[in-house]
Design an enzyme around this catalytic site. Structure first.
Site, PDB file in Angstrom:
ATOM      1  N   CYS A  43      20.651  -0.050  40.532  1.00 50.12           N
ATOM      2  CA  CYS A  43      20.483  -1.285  40.861  1.00 50.12           C
ATOM      3  C   CYS A  43      18.759  -2.054  40.982  1.00 50.12           C
ATOM      4  O   CYS A  43      18.152  -1.359  41.054  1.00 50.12           O
ATOM      5  CB  CYS A  43      20.386  -1.566  42.271  1.00 50.12           C
ATOM      6  SG  CYS A  43      21.333  -3.051  43.357  1.00 50.12           S
ATOM      7  N   ASP A  67      22.730   2.540  54.159  1.00 47.50           N
ATOM      8  CA  ASP A  67      21.363   1.848  53.558  1.00 47.50           C
ATOM      9  C   ASP A  67      20.888   1.920  54.975  1.00 47.50           C
ATOM     10  O   ASP A  67      21.003   1.473  56.018  1.00 47.50           O
ATOM     11  CB  ASP A  67      20.932   0.574  53.420  1.00 47.50           C
ATOM     12  CG  ASP A  67      19.890   0.544  52.590  1.00 47.50           C
ATOM     13  OD1 ASP A  67      18.929   1.325  52.387  1.00 47.50           O
ATOM     14  OD2 ASP A  67      19.592  -0.619  51.409  1.00 47.50           O
TER      15      ASP A  67
END
Length: 222
Positions: A10, A136
């Site tokens: 990412c 996360d």
């Protein structure tokens, strides 16, 4: 047969980084469309980078609290992209953002910010129409945290694919995969030489470490 762990790289901003991710074996690459991020790119830039992707490597567009109409417009620029919602979006926000009129809904992932007391199973039920939950660390602000959270917070019976994120790098992703057994892993800062600048060798080491984890799991099953 144990399925292999998918890999998402990412926060890509450069052509060289997209090429490095593809060459190393990434299954998906992420483009951050949240302007406050140091890895942010414009939609035009994301579309240009996405055109470098070969078949079967999926572009992912990361959004934070964008109006659903704007999300729809941005997604039209990259027809095969998956949306990733990383802010305070409600289930209805996500559903509206990926459902253009009466057309089939576009696939999306929803980020879950893990912290003690967070009920991931309830969250998964609320977002049952998500294709995956990206887990996360819970920190102030939005976007990727770059921090590792306590993986023991993840219940064993999450009813949808889990993408493990948060502070992963080549040195800890093998352990993370062996402990969590996620469907996929997501990395950003863990393969960078500077904010927004990926390191091709670090990407390669990360992907190799994921393969090593899969091999160890396969060997333990035999």
């Amino acid at each position: 047969m144990n399925p292999r762990t998918r890999i998402k790289i990412c926060g890509l901003t450069r052509e060289a980084d997209v090429d490095a991710a593809v060459e190393a074996g990434a299954d998906a690459v992420g483009f951050v469309l949240w302007p406050q991020s140091p890895r942010a790119v414009s939609i035009d830039r994301a579309a240009l980078l996405a055109r470098r992707l070969p078949p079967f490597v999926t572009p992912v567009l990361l959004f934070v609290n964008e109006p659903w109409a704007k999300v729809l417009t941005l997604l039209e620029a990259i027809p095969n992209a998956i949306a990733q919602f990383h802010g305070d979006e409600s289930p209805d926000d996500c559903r509206m953002s990926v459902t253009p009129g009466r057309q089939p809904a576009r696939r999306f992932m929803r980020a879950a910010r893990m912290a003690p007391g967070f009920d991931l199973l309830d969250f998964a039920q609320q977002f049952s129409h998500a294709q995956a939950l990206l887990l996360d660390a819970h920190v102030e602000g939005y976007g990727g945290s770059g921090k590792v959270f306590n993986w023991s917070l993840i219940p064993a019976n999450v009813p949808c694919p889990v993408v493990l994120s948060g502070g992963l790098h080549a040195g800890n992703v093998t352990q993370g995969i062996q402990q969590v057994r996620p469907w996929a892993v997501d990395v950003s800062s863990g393969v960078e030489s500077a904010q927004g600048i990926k390191d091709a060798q670090a990407i390669r080491r990360f992907c190799d470490a994921v393969c090593e984890a899969d091999a160890r799991i396969a060997a333990s099953i035999v």
